[in-house]
Write a protein that holds these residues in place. Structure first.
Motif, PDB file in Angstrom:
ATOM      1  N   SER A   1      -4.872  43.524  46.577  1.00  0.00           N
ATOM      2  CA  SER A   1      -3.887  42.793  47.511  1.00  0.00           C
ATOM      3  C   SER A   1      -2.782  43.670  48.029  1.00  0.00           C
ATOM      4  O   SER A   1      -2.599  44.985  47.598  1.00  0.00           O
ATOM      5  N   HIS A   2      -2.156  43.275  48.904  1.00  0.00           N
ATOM      6  CA  HIS A   2      -1.038  44.127  49.647  1.00  0.00           C
ATOM      7  C   HIS A   2      -1.616  45.387  50.017  1.00  0.00           C
ATOM      8  O   HIS A   2      -1.110  46.586  49.904  1.00  0.00           O
ATOM      9  N   ASN A   3      -2.814  45.121  50.715  1.00  0.00           N
ATOM     10  CA  ASN A   3      -3.721  46.397  51.111  1.00  0.00           C
ATOM     11  C   ASN A   3      -4.606  45.650  52.269  1.00  0.00           C
ATOM     12  O   ASN A   3      -5.243  44.559  51.738  1.00  0.00           O
TER      13      ASN A   3
ATOM     14  N   GLU B   1      -5.490  35.394  43.944  1.00  0.00           N
ATOM     15  CA  GLU B   1      -5.102  35.714  42.691  1.00  0.00           C
ATOM     16  C   GLU B   1      -4.256  37.081  42.855  1.00  0.00           C
ATOM     17  O   GLU B   1      -3.174  37.382  42.091  1.00  0.00           O
ATOM     18  N   GLN B   2      -4.675  37.854  43.651  1.00  0.00           N
ATOM     19  CA  GLN B   2      -3.974  39.492  43.790  1.00  0.00           C
ATOM     20  C   GLN B   2      -3.941  40.216  42.536  1.00  0.00           C
ATOM     21  O   GLN B   2      -3.119  40.961  42.324  1.00  0.00           O
ATOM     22  N   GLY B   3      -5.232  39.849  41.717  1.00  0.00           N
ATOM     23  CA  GLY B   3      -5.234  40.289  40.224  1.00  0.00           C
ATOM     24  C   GLY B   3      -6.933  40.227  40.162  1.00  0.00           C
ATOM     25  O   GLY B   3      -7.662  39.655  40.656  1.00  0.00           O
TER      26      GLY B   3
ATOM     27  N   ASP C   1       9.685  33.889  54.805  1.00  0.00           N
ATOM     28  CA  ASP C   1      10.505  35.161  54.119  1.00  0.00           C
ATOM     29  C   ASP C   1       9.870  35.136  52.889  1.00  0.00           C
ATOM     30  O   ASP C   1      10.709  35.202  51.876  1.00  0.00           O
ATOM     31  N   GLU C   2       8.717  35.248  52.578  1.00  0.00           N
ATOM     32  CA  GLU C   2       8.375  35.255  50.912  1.00  0.00           C
ATOM     33  C   GLU C   2       8.295  36.623  50.645  1.00  0.00           C
ATOM     34  O   GLU C   2       8.653  37.054  49.574  1.00  0.00           O
ATOM     35  N   GLU C   3       7.687  37.484  51.322  1.00  0.00           N
ATOM     36  CA  GLU C   3       7.523  38.979  50.822  1.00  0.00           C
ATOM     37  C   GLU C   3       8.821  39.902  50.978  1.00  0.00           C
ATOM     38  O   GLU C   3       9.054  40.900  50.092  1.00  0.00           O
ATOM     39  N   GLY C   4       9.749  39.373  51.820  1.00  0.00           N
ATOM     40  CA  GLY C   4      11.031  40.165  51.782  1.00  0.00           C
ATOM     41  C   GLY C   4      10.923  41.597  52.384  1.00  0.00           C
ATOM     42  O   GLY C   4      11.361  42.684  52.215  1.00  0.00           O
TER      43      GLY C   4
ATOM     44  N   TYR D   1      -5.349  37.696  53.704  1.00  0.00           N
ATOM     45  CA  TYR D   1      -5.299  36.281  52.848  1.00  0.00           C
ATOM     46  C   TYR D   1      -4.050  36.097  52.267  1.00  0.00           C
ATOM     47  O   TYR D   1      -3.665  34.986  51.919  1.00  0.00           O
ATOM     48  N   ASP D   2      -3.230  36.973  51.761  1.00  0.00           N
ATOM     49  CA  ASP D   2      -1.931  36.873  51.034  1.00  0.00           C
ATOM     50  C   ASP D   2      -0.895  35.917  52.011  1.00  0.00           C
ATOM     51  O   ASP D   2      -0.359  36.670  52.941  1.00  0.00           O
ATOM     52  N   GLY D   3      -1.008  34.738  51.693  1.00  0.00           N
ATOM     53  CA  GLY D   3      -0.098  33.694  52.506  1.00  0.00           C
ATOM     54  C   GLY D   3      -0.796  32.814  53.349  1.00  0.00           C
ATOM     55  O   GLY D   3      -1.112  31.658  52.937  1.00  0.00           O
TER      56      GLY D   3
ATOM     57  N   THR E   1       3.880  38.887  56.556  1.00  0.00           N
ATOM     58  CA  THR E   1       2.987  39.586  55.511  1.00  0.00           C
ATOM     59  C   THR E   1       3.906  40.774  55.056  1.00  0.00           C
ATOM     60  O   THR E   1       5.045  41.227  55.637  1.00  0.00           O
ATOM     61  N   VAL E   2       3.264  41.513  54.168  1.00  0.00           N
ATOM     62  CA  VAL E   2       3.758  42.926  53.813  1.00  0.00           C
ATOM     63  C   VAL E   2       3.424  43.911  54.742  1.00  0.00           C
ATOM     64  O   VAL E   2       2.644  43.579  56.009  1.00  0.00           O
ATOM     65  N   ILE E   3       3.782  45.004  54.775  1.00  0.00           N
ATOM     66  CA  ILE E   3       3.452  46.028  55.933  1.00  0.00           C
ATOM     67  C   ILE E   3       2.023  46.807  55.393  1.00  0.00           C
ATOM     68  O   ILE E   3       1.734  46.895  54.367  1.00  0.00           O
TER      69      ILE E   3
HETATM   70 MN    MN Z   1       2.690  39.296  48.735  1.00  0.00          MN
END
Ligand code: MN
Ligand code: HGY
Ligand code: MN
Length: 409
Positions: free
Chosen positions: A379-381, A191-193, A123-126, A90-92, A83-85
């Protein structure tokens, strides 16, 4: 077509996502980084789900979980579990859970699905190393071994982290799926949008994944006493970085279909009474048209260097990674659209502003993505949310897609 209860599928998905979301390095927010103990625990849970769904599970040299059924040319499904931080849940993970539930539902109903390989990438998010999409790159035979030298914020290299995870970098090449065996890659993702929500539709078919460029800039001025150095004698790296960040915003606002983000900005030494002598900052710039993106990057670099010169700052600009815009396969798009219609919904075709593992998998085989509406497009939230009903419909559409799919090389 097998009977489906999409509401029940939505409830099962939500319960699995809750269980995954509890696996975090931080009790107060969701953080699950590549090759960490949390990645290990999440991988073990996903492996268990894959086995329970009837898949034969293995793990490759980069920690990607691989759930197989059938032999030969196969349909690839999946997404990422890191995940991101301070992530949403849901993302992923939604893409991995949806694929597991689709396979489980088909097998429980006694259906005979095509050969399938389910992939849970890491390692999708980096978010840990300044790389991205490295685990799907390995599956597509495009892993760049230079990434093994990349270091995380604690100075641990990618190679050291792999070793600590019990993996051998010499075996990375074996992660690759032979070209003739990958019939297609299909990913379910939020969708993240805001588009699906604006059209009051739950599901969408992605037409293309927009290209992106990520830069890291290092600015060097002179640290000094906040109280004694007159303004006209300062070489303030943070003030310079701030001006450069506003230039990025201006270029994107004035350009067509451009978005630019300075998401990371690290002043040194970061004390209230010291003029920052150094700043490390990032730029993430995206556009549907590759040439527009490259022109914007050239313009940004030119203006950033001019600002540094005027402020007597040294500047280094490093290209971290660049992804060209990736088109989704037209035939797969149509079949996903038909699968959405089979659930009684109207498919919306839209581009993805976010990158996905599908960008790397497109180097191996035709790719397609099924988008799921998310609340407010957030998203990323941690406020990220997809409704149980919409998730259930996405899984139902994936089942309908798989029922009609013939895995040809
Ligand atoms: Mn993402
Ligand atoms: O940043 C992206 O586009 C993706 O969410 N990693
Ligand atoms: Mn994602």
């Amino acid at each position: 077509m097998i009977p489906l209860d999409s509401a029940a599928l939505g409830r099962r998905a939500e319960a699995m996502l809750e269980e995954l979301a509890a696996i975090s390095a931080d009790p107060d927010r969701l953080v699950r980084l590549f090759l960490t103990p949390e990645h290990r625990r999440a991988g073990d849970l996903v492996a268990q789900w894959m086995r329970e769904a009837g898949l034969e599970v293995s793990e490759d040299a980069l920690g990607t979980l691989r759930g197989r059924m059938g032999q030969g040319p196969r349909l690839l499904l999946g997404s990422h579990i890191e995940t991101v931080i301070d992530a949403g849940k849901y993302d992923g993970p939604l893409g991995v859970v949806a694929a597991i539930l689709a396979v489980d539902t088909l097998l429980r109903a006694g259906a005979k699905p095509p050969a399938i390989e389910l992939l849970a990438f890491g390692d999708e998010e980096g978010s840990r190393f300044p790389s991205t999409l490295s685990t799907s790159a390995a599956v597509a035979g495009a892993f760049d071994r230079k990434q093994l030298e990349l270091k995380d914020a604690a100075g641990v290299s990618y190679a050291e982290a792999l070793g600590a995870y019990g993996k051998n970098p010499d075996e990375i090449a074996r992660a690759e799926i032979p070209r003739g065996e990958a019939a297609a890659y299909v990913e379910v993702h939020i969708e993240q949008g805001p588009v699906l929500e604006s059209k009051s539709q739950p599901l969408g078919v992605v037409t293309a994944i927009v290209g992106q460029t990520r830069l890291v800039l290092n600015l060097t001025g002179e640290a000094g006493h906040a109280g004694t150095v007159p303004m006209n004698l300062r070489r303030d790296a943070l003030a310079g970085a701030a001006e450069i960040a506003l230039v990025a915003e201006k270029i994107a606002r004035e350009g067509a279909g451009l978005v630019a983000t300075v998401g990371m900005l690290e002043p040194y030494p970061g004390a209230m009474n010291i003029i920052p002598g150094r700043v490390r900052m990032s730029l993430d710039l995206r556009a549907a048209a590759d040439e527009a993106r490259r022109a914007a990057i050239r313009q940004f670099e030119e203006q950033a260097r001019a600002i540094a010169k005027r402020r007597h700052l040294e500047i280094e600009i490093e290209l971290i990674h660049e992804l060209a815009t990736t088109s989704c396969d037209a035939g797969l798009q149509d079949r996903l659209a038909a699968a959405i219609e089979a659930t009684g919904r109207k498919p919306v075709r839209l581009a993805s502003g976010a990158a996905h593992d599908g960008v790397m998998m497109a180097k191996l085989c035709p790719v397609a993505m099924l988008f799921v509406r998310c609340k407010g497009g957030v998203s990323h939230n941690p406020a990220e949310y997809a409704s149980l009903e919409d998730m259930g419909l996405a899984i139902a559409a994936l089942v309908r897609f798989i029922e009609k799919f013939e895995a040809r090389p």
